[in-house]
Design a protein around this motif. Sequence first.
Motif, PDB file in Angstrom:
ATOM      1  N   GLY A   2      -6.455  -6.539  16.362  1.00  0.00           N
ATOM      2  CA  GLY A   2      -6.642  -5.117  16.599  1.00  0.00           C
ATOM      3  C   GLY A   2      -5.744  -4.261  15.729  1.00  0.00           C
ATOM      4  O   GLY A   2      -4.747  -4.709  15.201  1.00  0.00           O
ATOM      5  N   ARG A   3      -6.138  -3.015  15.610  1.00  0.00           N
ATOM      6  CA  ARG A   3      -5.340  -2.065  14.824  1.00  0.00           C
ATOM      7  C   ARG A   3      -4.076  -1.716  15.581  1.00  0.00           C
ATOM      8  O   ARG A   3      -4.068  -1.608  16.786  1.00  0.00           O
ATOM      9  CB  ARG A   3      -6.124  -0.779  14.584  1.00  0.00           C
ATOM     10  N   LEU A   4      -3.035  -1.513  14.824  1.00  0.00           N
ATOM     11  CA  LEU A   4      -1.805  -1.022  15.422  1.00  0.00           C
ATOM     12  C   LEU A   4      -1.907   0.490  15.514  1.00  0.00           C
ATOM     13  O   LEU A   4      -2.310   1.150  14.567  1.00  0.00           O
ATOM     14  CB  LEU A   4      -0.601  -1.374  14.555  1.00  0.00           C
ATOM     15  N   ALA A  20       2.673   6.029   4.959  1.00  0.00           N
ATOM     16  CA  ALA A  20       1.311   6.510   4.690  1.00  0.00           C
ATOM     17  C   ALA A  20       0.594   5.563   3.726  1.00  0.00           C
ATOM     18  O   ALA A  20      -0.597   5.277   3.898  1.00  0.00           O
ATOM     19  CB  ALA A  20       1.353   7.931   4.131  1.00  0.00           C
ATOM     20  N   GLU A  21       1.306   5.068   2.733  1.00  0.00           N
ATOM     21  CA  GLU A  21       0.707   4.112   1.780  1.00  0.00           C
ATOM     22  C   GLU A  21       0.286   2.831   2.497  1.00  0.00           C
ATOM     23  O   GLU A  21      -0.800   2.301   2.249  1.00  0.00           O
ATOM     24  CB  GLU A  21       1.691   3.775   0.653  1.00  0.00           C
ATOM     25  N   LEU A  22       1.140   2.322   3.391  1.00  0.00           N
ATOM     26  CA  LEU A  22       0.821   1.090   4.119  1.00  0.00           C
ATOM     27  C   LEU A  22      -0.402   1.271   5.014  1.00  0.00           C
ATOM     28  O   LEU A  22      -1.280   0.408   5.059  1.00  0.00           O
ATOM     29  CB  LEU A  22       2.018   0.641   4.958  1.00  0.00           C
ATOM     30  N   ARG A  23      -0.440   2.373   5.718  1.00  0.00           N
ATOM     31  CA  ARG A  23      -1.578   2.639   6.619  1.00  0.00           C
ATOM     32  C   ARG A  23      -2.879   2.828   5.838  1.00  0.00           C
ATOM     33  O   ARG A  23      -3.929   2.328   6.242  1.00  0.00           O
ATOM     34  CB  ARG A  23      -1.288   3.864   7.474  1.00  0.00           C
ATOM     35  N   ASP A  27      -6.438   0.629   5.877  1.00  0.00           N
ATOM     36  CA  ASP A  27      -7.742   1.264   6.079  1.00  0.00           C
ATOM     37  C   ASP A  27      -8.739   0.894   4.982  1.00  0.00           C
ATOM     38  O   ASP A  27      -9.932   0.798   5.235  1.00  0.00           O
ATOM     39  CB  ASP A  27      -7.603   2.791   6.135  1.00  0.00           C
ATOM     40  N   ARG A  28      -8.252   0.688   3.763  1.00  0.00           N
ATOM     41  CA  ARG A  28      -9.141   0.422   2.627  1.00  0.00           C
ATOM     42  C   ARG A  28      -9.528  -1.045   2.465  1.00  0.00           C
ATOM     43  O   ARG A  28     -10.536  -1.341   1.825  1.00  0.00           O
ATOM     44  CB  ARG A  28      -8.489   0.894   1.319  1.00  0.00           C
ATOM     45  N   LEU A 116      -8.239  -7.270  -2.460  1.00  0.00           N
ATOM     46  CA  LEU A 116      -6.861  -7.148  -1.984  1.00  0.00           C
ATOM     47  C   LEU A 116      -5.927  -6.793  -3.148  1.00  0.00           C
ATOM     48  O   LEU A 116      -5.131  -5.868  -3.051  1.00  0.00           O
ATOM     49  CB  LEU A 116      -6.421  -8.459  -1.322  1.00  0.00           C
ATOM     50  N   HIS A 117      -6.067  -7.504  -4.257  1.00  0.00           N
ATOM     51  CA  HIS A 117      -5.246  -7.208  -5.439  1.00  0.00           C
ATOM     52  C   HIS A 117      -5.568  -5.834  -6.016  1.00  0.00           C
ATOM     53  O   HIS A 117      -4.668  -5.080  -6.380  1.00  0.00           O
ATOM     54  CB  HIS A 117      -5.447  -8.263  -6.522  1.00  0.00           C
ATOM     55  N   LEU A 118      -6.842  -5.523  -6.103  1.00  0.00           N
ATOM     56  CA  LEU A 118      -7.277  -4.244  -6.668  1.00  0.00           C
ATOM     57  C   LEU A 118      -6.680  -3.056  -5.917  1.00  0.00           C
ATOM     58  O   LEU A 118      -6.270  -2.066  -6.521  1.00  0.00           O
ATOM     59  CB  LEU A 118      -8.812  -4.163  -6.651  1.00  0.00           C
TER      60      LEU A 118
END
Length: 149
Positions: A2-4, A20-23, A27-28, A116-118
Amino acid sequence: MGRLTKVAMSGPEPNAAVLAELRALRDRVPRLTGALVASSDGLLIAHDLPPSVEPTGMAALSATQLSLSHRLATTAHGGGLHEVVVHGTGGHVVIYAAGWNSLTVLADPEVNVGRLHLESRPVARAIADHLTAQASESSKKPVNKHQLK
């Protein structure tokens, strides 16, 4: 998984731009299960991890793995290191160099590793920029002589 909904932190308040970058990365990228940023000496800077992963221990492990892999790459090829990919039976752990820090991402076994890398490589560069700017700003602040006593 599940999402945190809440990002827990231990230690100093994390950089809002880094969080913000991590979140946004989570999402992407479908099947991304968590991410963290650690300093080169293994201190936790920020995280968006599932409750099953202890953040400070993971930060220390990430810094150690990146350091060992950097040494291996330097010894073998004489060059620097960009990332370390660990394919485990339960999923992937990828550690990206982010300046003097590291971005670690965790993903399910079914993740599209190319995607994931992109998505993660530019985030590692952005995080390095955020933390460099933050360090530069903090070094410009005037020192109160009374605080030094």
